[in-house]
Design an enzyme around this catalytic site. Structure first.
Site, short mmCIF file in Angstrom:
data_model
loop_
_atom_site.label_atom_id
_atom_site.label_comp_id
_atom_site.label_asym_id
_atom_site.label_seq_id
_atom_site.Cartn_x
_atom_site.Cartn_y
_atom_site.Cartn_z
N TRP A 160 0.87 -1.18 0.00
CA TRP A 160 0.00 0.00 0.00
C TRP A 160 0.91 1.23 0.00
O TRP A 160 2.09 1.11 0.28
CB TRP A 160 -0.90 -0.02 1.25
CG TRP A 160 -2.10 0.88 1.13
CD1 TRP A 160 -2.23 2.15 1.59
CD2 TRP A 160 -3.35 0.57 0.48
NE1 TRP A 160 -3.47 2.64 1.28
CE2 TRP A 160 -4.17 1.70 0.60
CE3 TRP A 160 -3.84 -0.56 -0.18
CZ2 TRP A 160 -5.47 1.75 0.08
CZ3 TRP A 160 -5.12 -0.50 -0.70
CH2 TRP A 160 -5.93 0.63 -0.57
N ASP A 163 0.26 11.68 -1.17
CA ASP A 163 -0.70 12.70 -0.72
C ASP A 163 -1.89 12.04 0.00
O ASP A 163 -1.91 10.82 0.19
CB ASP A 163 -1.15 13.58 -1.89
CG ASP A 163 -1.92 12.81 -2.96
OD1 ASP A 163 -2.42 11.70 -2.71
OD2 ASP A 163 -2.03 13.34 -4.09
N GLU A 184 -3.37 9.16 -1.51
CA GLU A 184 -2.45 8.03 -1.63
C GLU A 184 -1.84 7.95 -3.03
O GLU A 184 -1.65 6.86 -3.58
CB GLU A 184 -3.15 6.73 -1.24
CG GLU A 184 -4.10 6.96 -0.07
CD GLU A 184 -4.43 5.74 0.74
OE1 GLU A 184 -5.23 4.94 0.26
OE2 GLU A 184 -3.90 5.62 1.86
N GLU A 217 -18.46 7.08 -0.46
CA GLU A 217 -17.25 7.90 -0.60
C GLU A 217 -17.45 8.96 -1.67
O GLU A 217 -17.16 10.13 -1.49
CB GLU A 217 -16.08 6.99 -0.98
CG GLU A 217 -14.77 7.70 -1.21
CD GLU A 217 -13.68 6.74 -1.63
OE1 GLU A 217 -13.76 6.18 -2.76
OE2 GLU A 217 -12.74 6.53 -0.85
C1 BGC Z 1 -8.59 7.73 -0.15
C2 BGC Z 1 -7.90 8.03 1.16
C3 BGC Z 1 -8.58 7.28 2.29
C4 BGC Z 1 -8.78 5.82 1.98
C5 BGC Z 1 -9.66 5.13 3.01
C6 BGC Z 1 -8.64 6.24 -0.33
O1 BGC Z 1 -9.24 5.97 -1.54
O2 BGC Z 1 -7.91 8.34 -1.21
O3 BGC Z 1 -7.93 9.40 1.42
O4 BGC Z 1 -7.82 7.43 3.45
O5 BGC Z 1 -9.38 5.68 0.73
O6 BGC Z 1 -10.89 5.79 3.13
#
Ligand code: BGC
Length: 364
Positions: free
Chosen positions: A109, A161, A164, A323
């Site tokens: 990851w 960032d 990710e 999300e």
């Molecule tokens: C997001 C992150 C988040 C993670 C878990 C990723 O897709 O870009 O900001 O921490 O998902 O929610």
């Protein structure tokens, strides 16, 4: 679903998805997200503090302590390498997410992300200010100081960032988290060294992360010169103002940045950044809440309320928030590819439920 029902379902979804050891699962029904992130978790804990669920937040900070308290030798080794100017591979840095019971996640990851480390220092100080529980700082002292030492040295290293991505660059939103964490703890404990570092970080952002009168998404150092690494803005730049206070919401540079976010990324909700391909780059609920939060702080209550209404309209019949939604995506083909790979976007996302609570609370 009305606002009160969504407040109730959000609190219940967050509570029911907290491990007995304190970790909040990012999303219980989306396999890649069945871990607890420092970043998501801190804002979830912040939301729980805001709505009076302070025991839940306290448990989360204990979870962080459990995850970090034995990492002193790792941080000391990293600092030693830094001082000897040795190469450090990204995989050697501390992780961005852990198992729900606090064990290390050893899967592949984008582990090297500093924002969550800064954010949790800010979050624990917010928790102490909300509860008056100063004793918890002593209980967590070892993990707090491991984090402080880590950030004081590595704050300017390129790292992934908050989405990710882009590990080769430095990101103002990440710097804002580090700034916010060191400043909050420095003020709470009257520690000049932390406050000086925070000021150095703020100055670094002002010197190197502004172009055409606004903040930029990411920067990189080329031939000893810092320059923008990617065109355009990123909605996470809102964090510079709320909650971390690198500048006030009415600061002209922040205002310019937000105008650009509105021009480029605002639909009904807010998208992440121009070239986003993750699930096609739809509108993110947590960013829409963040934008509403910013607008409320900047005095535009009407726009903040519109954001709240928009978020409520995206809840399903069980009061779950995803999300992102795909009503307006930047790259439809990419959305199909992600759905084929991982299924529909995460639902519920605890960070979305949390940011809804934060905005709702601001507009009480
Ligand atoms: C997001 C992150 C988040 C993670 C878990 C990723 O897709 O870009 O900001 O921490 O998902 O929610």
């Amino acid at each position: 679903m009305d606002r009160d029902q969504l407040v109730a379902s959000s609190i219940s979804i967050i509570s029911l998805n907290q491990h007995p050891r304190g970790g909040y699962v990012a999303s219980p029904l989306f396999a890649p997200y069945t871990y607890s992130w420092l970043r998501d978790g801190t804002f979830i804990a912040y939301a729980m503090d805001q709505v009076g669920e302070t025991d839940s937040a306290e448990q989360f900070y204990r979870w962080i302590h459990y995850a970090l308290k034995d990492k002193r030798s790792i941080v000391d080794d990293l600092i030693g390498k830094h001082e000897r100017k040795e190469w450090i591979d990204r995989s050697e840095f501390m992780g961005t997410r852990y198992h729900l019971d606090g064990r290390d996640d050893r899967s592949e990851w984008g582990h090297f992300q500093l924002d969550g480390y800064g954010a949790w220092l800010w979050g624990i100080v917010e928790h102490i200010r909300a509860t008056g529980n100063y004793a918890i700082l002593e209980e967590l002292r070892e993990s707090v100081e491991i984090t402080v030492d880590y950030l004081m040295i590595f704050w300017h290293y390129p790292n992934f960032d908050c989405w990710e991505e882009f590990p080769e660059f430095v990101h103002p939103a990440t710097l804002a988290c580090v700034y916010g964490g060191l400043k909050a703890l420095g003020e709470l404990e009257n520690r000049a060294v932390l406050l000086e570092k925070a000021e150095q970080i703020r100055q670094f952002i002002m010197d190197h992360a502004i172009k055409d009168g606004r903040f930029v998404k990411s920067i990189q150092c080329v031939n000893e010169n810092w320059q923008p690494a990617l065109p355009g803005v990123d909605a996470s730049l809102l964090w510079l103002a709320v909650p971390f206070g690198v500048c006030v919401p009415t600061d002209p540079i922040m205002q310019q940045t937000v105008s650009e976010i509105e021009r480029e990324l605002k639909q009904g909700g807010i998208q992440r950044y121009e070239a986003d391909v993750y699930y096609g780059g739809g509108e993110w609920l947590l960013l829409t809440a963040w934008y509403g939060w910013f607008k409320a702080e900047a005095g535009d209550q009407d726009e903040a309320r519109r954001c709240l209404t928009w978020i409520i309209s995206k809840a399903d019949a069980l009061g779950r928030l995803p999300e992102q939604v795909g009503d307006v995506v930047r790259n439809p083909a990419a959305r199909e590819e992600w759905i084929a790979k991982w299924g529909e976007p995460a639902l519920p996302l605890l960070w979305s439920q949390a940011m809804f609570l934060v905005l709702s609370n601001k507009l009480k």
